[in-house]
Design an enzyme around this catalytic site. Structure first.
Site, mmCIF file in Angstrom:
data_model
loop_
_atom_site.group_PDB
_atom_site.id
_atom_site.type_symbol
_atom_site.label_atom_id
_atom_site.label_comp_id
_atom_site.label_asym_id
_atom_site.label_seq_id
_atom_site.Cartn_x
_atom_site.Cartn_y
_atom_site.Cartn_z
ATOM 1 N N HIS A 159 -3.204 4.128 -2.026
ATOM 2 C CA HIS A 159 -2.963 5.321 -1.210
ATOM 3 C C HIS A 159 -4.019 6.377 -1.496
ATOM 4 O O HIS A 159 -4.378 6.606 -2.651
ATOM 5 C CB HIS A 159 -1.611 5.951 -1.563
ATOM 6 C CG HIS A 159 -0.423 5.130 -1.180
ATOM 7 N ND1 HIS A 159 0.265 5.326 -0.017
ATOM 8 C CD2 HIS A 159 0.195 4.102 -1.820
ATOM 9 C CE1 HIS A 159 1.272 4.466 0.044
ATOM 10 N NE2 HIS A 159 1.257 3.711 -1.033
ATOM 11 N N ASN B 142 -2.222 5.258 7.163
ATOM 12 C CA ASN B 142 -0.833 4.883 6.929
ATOM 13 C C ASN B 142 -0.002 5.278 8.147
ATOM 14 O O ASN B 142 -0.076 6.416 8.608
ATOM 15 C CB ASN B 142 -0.307 5.597 5.677
ATOM 16 C CG ASN B 142 1.038 5.065 5.235
ATOM 17 O OD1 ASN B 142 1.634 4.212 5.886
ATOM 18 N ND2 ASN B 142 1.529 5.585 4.116
ATOM 19 N N HIS C 265 -2.243 -2.218 -1.926
ATOM 20 C CA HIS C 265 -2.845 -1.138 -1.131
ATOM 21 C C HIS C 265 -2.936 0.124 -1.968
ATOM 22 O O HIS C 265 -2.016 0.458 -2.685
ATOM 23 C CB HIS C 265 -2.053 -0.887 0.154
ATOM 24 C CG HIS C 265 -0.589 -0.642 -0.061
ATOM 25 N ND1 HIS C 265 0.306 -1.663 -0.289
ATOM 26 C CD2 HIS C 265 0.130 0.500 -0.089
ATOM 27 C CE1 HIS C 265 1.517 -1.155 -0.435
ATOM 28 N NE2 HIS C 265 1.445 0.150 -0.336
#
Ligand SMILES: [Zn+2]
Length: 187
Positions: free
Chosen positions: A149, A77, A147
């Site tokens: 995490h 990220n 997405h």
């Protein structure tokens, strides 16, 4: 090639320019009309295009990708909550988990497990937060492209910085972390 003359481009004779309004300041002007072509022909990265669709077309170093699967890929990220904050994305531009195919779901799960093992091994973290924010209302920064995490956690990794200054202290640089995770990723 001769030096660029503003009056050739603007069609304003130099002697007439004395009549034009302006406030002099400390800056030199570098006139770059040849760069207009990039703006006009869309060759500049479009800030509205999806970063998770763009990433796989770039090198691993440029895109911060640590591993590429068949249906999904893993990247760091750019805005980490903690060092080693990874995202697992399908290649397809789908917004929510229920839109993912069984193959995508399986590989997102598999890549998530591998990512946990790798990050645990190299960072000695004490735990993880794993999850998907679905939709803008639920906190998804890029709501249009699914997405997952993976955020490694250490004891005492929370401090007062985010509260008082809107700032996260991150002890390591992204390129360095990317290389370490990519090298530890099982072939
Ligand atoms: Zn996308």
């Amino acid at each position: 090639m001769s030096a660029y003359q503003p009056d050739e481009f603007e069609g304003v004779p130099t002697d007439a320019a004395a009549d034009l309004a302006g406030v002099p300041d400390a800056f030199q002007r570098l006139w770059t009309p040849h760069r207009l072509v990039y703006i006009q022909h869309g060759q500049q990265p479009d800030e509205h295009s999806c970063p998770f669709c763009r990433a796989p077309g770039m090198s691993d170093e440029q895109s911060l990708i640590v591993a590429r699967g068949t249906h999904a890929f893993v990247l760091l990220n750019l805005y980490p909550y903690n060092s080693g904050h990874l995202l697992v994305c399908p290649y397809r531009h789908v917004a929510t988990y229920d839109e993912a195919t069984p193959e995508e779901v399986a590989e997102i799960g598999e890549l998530t497990q591998i990512a946990m093992r790798v990050v645990k091994q190299i960072s000695k973290c004490d735990g993880f937060n794993i999850g998907m924010n679905q939709g803008r209302i639920a906190g998804a920064g890029i709501a249009e492209h699914l997405h997952q995490h993976i955020v490694p956690r250490w004891a005492l990794d929370s401090n007062f910085f985010p509260i008082i200054a809107g700032t996260k202290a991150l002890p390591r640089l992204l390129g360095e972390v990317r290389q370490e995770i990519a090298e530890a990723w099982p072939a």
